[in-house]
Design a protein around this motif. Structure first.
Motif, PDB file in Angstrom:
ATOM      1  N   MET A   1     -10.258 -12.143  -2.790  1.00  0.00           N
ATOM      2  CA  MET A   1      -9.904 -13.559  -2.797  1.00  0.00           C
ATOM      3  C   MET A   1      -9.393 -14.046  -1.443  1.00  0.00           C
ATOM      4  O   MET A   1      -9.065 -15.221  -1.301  1.00  0.00           O
ATOM      5  CB  MET A   1      -8.838 -13.815  -3.865  1.00  0.00           C
ATOM      6  CG  MET A   1      -9.308 -13.550  -5.277  1.00  0.00           C
ATOM      7  SD  MET A   1      -8.010 -13.906  -6.478  1.00  0.00           S
ATOM      8  CE  MET A   1      -7.819 -15.675  -6.231  1.00  0.00           C
ATOM      9  N   ASP A   2      -9.325 -13.161  -0.455  1.00  0.00           N
ATOM     10  CA  ASP A   2      -8.781 -13.501   0.856  1.00  0.00           C
ATOM     11  C   ASP A   2      -7.366 -14.057   0.743  1.00  0.00           C
ATOM     12  O   ASP A   2      -7.004 -15.056   1.368  1.00  0.00           O
ATOM     13  CB  ASP A   2      -9.700 -14.481   1.600  1.00  0.00           C
ATOM     14  CG  ASP A   2     -11.066 -13.880   1.894  1.00  0.00           C
ATOM     15  OD1 ASP A   2     -11.107 -12.702   2.280  1.00  0.00           O
ATOM     16  OD2 ASP A   2     -12.079 -14.586   1.722  1.00  0.00           O
ATOM     17  N   LYS A   3      -6.551 -13.397  -0.082  1.00  0.00           N
ATOM     18  CA  LYS A   3      -5.148 -13.763  -0.278  1.00  0.00           C
ATOM     19  C   LYS A   3      -4.273 -12.606   0.191  1.00  0.00           C
ATOM     20  O   LYS A   3      -4.691 -11.454   0.181  1.00  0.00           O
ATOM     21  CB  LYS A   3      -4.849 -14.002  -1.771  1.00  0.00           C
ATOM     22  CG  LYS A   3      -5.657 -15.088  -2.413  1.00  0.00           C
ATOM     23  CD  LYS A   3      -5.092 -16.427  -2.080  1.00  0.00           C
ATOM     24  CE  LYS A   3      -5.809 -17.513  -2.833  1.00  0.00           C
ATOM     25  NZ  LYS A   3      -5.599 -18.811  -2.261  1.00  0.00           N
ATOM     26  N   SER A   4      -3.058 -12.928   0.544  1.00  0.00           N
ATOM     27  CA  SER A   4      -2.124 -11.858   0.860  1.00  0.00           C
ATOM     28  C   SER A   4      -1.730 -11.169  -0.441  1.00  0.00           C
ATOM     29  O   SER A   4      -1.743 -11.789  -1.513  1.00  0.00           O
ATOM     30  CB  SER A   4      -0.878 -12.403   1.560  1.00  0.00           C
ATOM     31  OG  SER A   4      -0.086 -13.133   0.646  1.00  0.00           O
ATOM     32  N   ALA A   5      -1.378  -9.913  -0.343  1.00  0.00           N
ATOM     33  CA  ALA A   5      -0.946  -9.170  -1.530  1.00  0.00           C
ATOM     34  C   ALA A   5       0.292  -9.823  -2.144  1.00  0.00           C
ATOM     35  O   ALA A   5       0.425  -9.904  -3.367  1.00  0.00           O
ATOM     36  CB  ALA A   5      -0.670  -7.713  -1.164  1.00  0.00           C
ATOM     37  N   ALA A   6       1.187 -10.333  -1.300  1.00  0.00           N
ATOM     38  CA  ALA A   6       2.413 -10.970  -1.801  1.00  0.00           C
ATOM     39  C   ALA A   6       2.096 -12.246  -2.572  1.00  0.00           C
ATOM     40  O   ALA A   6       2.663 -12.484  -3.647  1.00  0.00           O
ATOM     41  CB  ALA A   6       3.351 -11.276  -0.641  1.00  0.00           C
ATOM     42  N   ALA A   7       1.200 -13.079  -2.038  1.00  0.00           N
ATOM     43  CA  ALA A   7       0.840 -14.324  -2.725  1.00  0.00           C
ATOM     44  C   ALA A   7       0.165 -14.031  -4.060  1.00  0.00           C
ATOM     45  O   ALA A   7       0.462 -14.668  -5.072  1.00  0.00           O
ATOM     46  CB  ALA A   7      -0.074 -15.174  -1.849  1.00  0.00           C
ATOM     47  N   LEU A   8      -0.730 -13.056  -4.063  1.00  0.00           N
ATOM     48  CA  LEU A   8      -1.401 -12.702  -5.310  1.00  0.00           C
ATOM     49  C   LEU A   8      -0.405 -12.138  -6.315  1.00  0.00           C
ATOM     50  O   LEU A   8      -0.447 -12.487  -7.494  1.00  0.00           O
ATOM     51  CB  LEU A   8      -2.529 -11.696  -5.073  1.00  0.00           C
ATOM     52  CG  LEU A   8      -3.247 -11.280  -6.357  1.00  0.00           C
ATOM     53  CD1 LEU A   8      -4.019 -12.451  -6.957  1.00  0.00           C
ATOM     54  CD2 LEU A   8      -4.149 -10.100  -6.121  1.00  0.00           C
ATOM     55  N   SER A   9       0.504 -11.299  -5.863  1.00  0.00           N
ATOM     56  CA  SER A   9       1.497 -10.711  -6.758  1.00  0.00           C
ATOM     57  C   SER A   9       2.341 -11.788  -7.431  1.00  0.00           C
ATOM     58  O   SER A   9       2.631 -11.715  -8.631  1.00  0.00           O
ATOM     59  CB  SER A   9       2.392  -9.741  -5.988  1.00  0.00           C
ATOM     60  OG  SER A   9       3.337  -9.169  -6.859  1.00  0.00           O
ATOM     61  N   LYS A  10       2.707 -12.802  -6.675  1.00  0.00           N
ATOM     62  CA  LYS A  10       3.505 -13.904  -7.219  1.00  0.00           C
ATOM     63  C   LYS A  10       2.724 -14.630  -8.327  1.00  0.00           C
ATOM     64  O   LYS A  10       3.267 -14.914  -9.399  1.00  0.00           O
ATOM     65  CB  LYS A  10       3.861 -14.879  -6.098  1.00  0.00           C
ATOM     66  CG  LYS A  10       4.779 -15.994  -6.488  1.00  0.00           C
ATOM     67  CD  LYS A  10       5.141 -16.828  -5.258  1.00  0.00           C
ATOM     68  CE  LYS A  10       6.062 -17.956  -5.640  1.00  0.00           C
ATOM     69  NZ  LYS A  10       6.444 -18.768  -4.474  1.00  0.00           N
TER      70      LYS A  10
END
Length: 168
Positions: free
Chosen positions: A79-88
């Motif tokens: 998804m081209d997202k940071s792991a932190a943003a996805l985790s949230k």
């Protein structure tokens, strides 16, 4: 004044104030940002009446037809997202029963994510309404124009991805 005129005026102001700057990328990315903002405005009504947000839809969309649990880190990359943003986002979805996360037995540092029946139902409810609005938005474009725009987005996406990997 048309929105294109406003962009041209801003461009001219910057060019006059800072002739030393190469503003070529600004036209490309300015147009891309404007198109994204307009898409978000277009889709607002869909998500105002939906149990999920646009960001949550994006995650559930990727999980909806996955043949098996997805490693969260790989989902973030896809998804081209940071792991932190996805985790949230996953935390919010998990709290509402729309996804499940379990420790990966092959690697305890990672989590496996699956969509729940409620999560699948939420995507299935939003998807047709979203597609109708998106279809209406591009109805005046020819098939060739749609193909050209899609190709241009792939090219710029690949260029940005290459640059991000080099810097990352």
């Amino acid at each position: 004044m048309a929105d294109g005129d406003a962009a041209a005026i801003t461009w001219d102001q910057w060019r006059a104030a800072r002739p030393d700057l190469d503003l070529a990328s600004m036209t490309l990315f300015g147009g891309l940002k404007r198109a994204h903002a307009m898409l978000e405005l277009l889709l607002e009504p869909v998500f105002e009446t939906s149990p999920i947000s646009s960001a949550e839809f994006d995650v559930l969309f990727h999980l909806r037809h996955a043949p098996s649990p997805v490693i969260a880190r790989r989902l973030a990359q896809t998804m081209d997202k940071s792991a932190a943003a996805l985790s949230k986002t996953l935390t919010k979805l998990e709290q509402r029963g729309l996804v499940q996360r379990v420790a990966n037995p092959a690697d305890k540092r990672s989590a496996l994510v699956t969509i729940s029946e409620q999560g699948a139902a939420a995507v299935d409810e939003v998807m047709p309404r979203r597609l109708v609005l998106e279809g209406e938005a591009i109805a005046t474009l020819t098939d060739r124009q749609c193909a050209d725009v899609a190709r241009a987005f792939r090219v710029i996406g690949n260029a940005l991805g290459s640059t991000a990997r080099v810097r990352g």
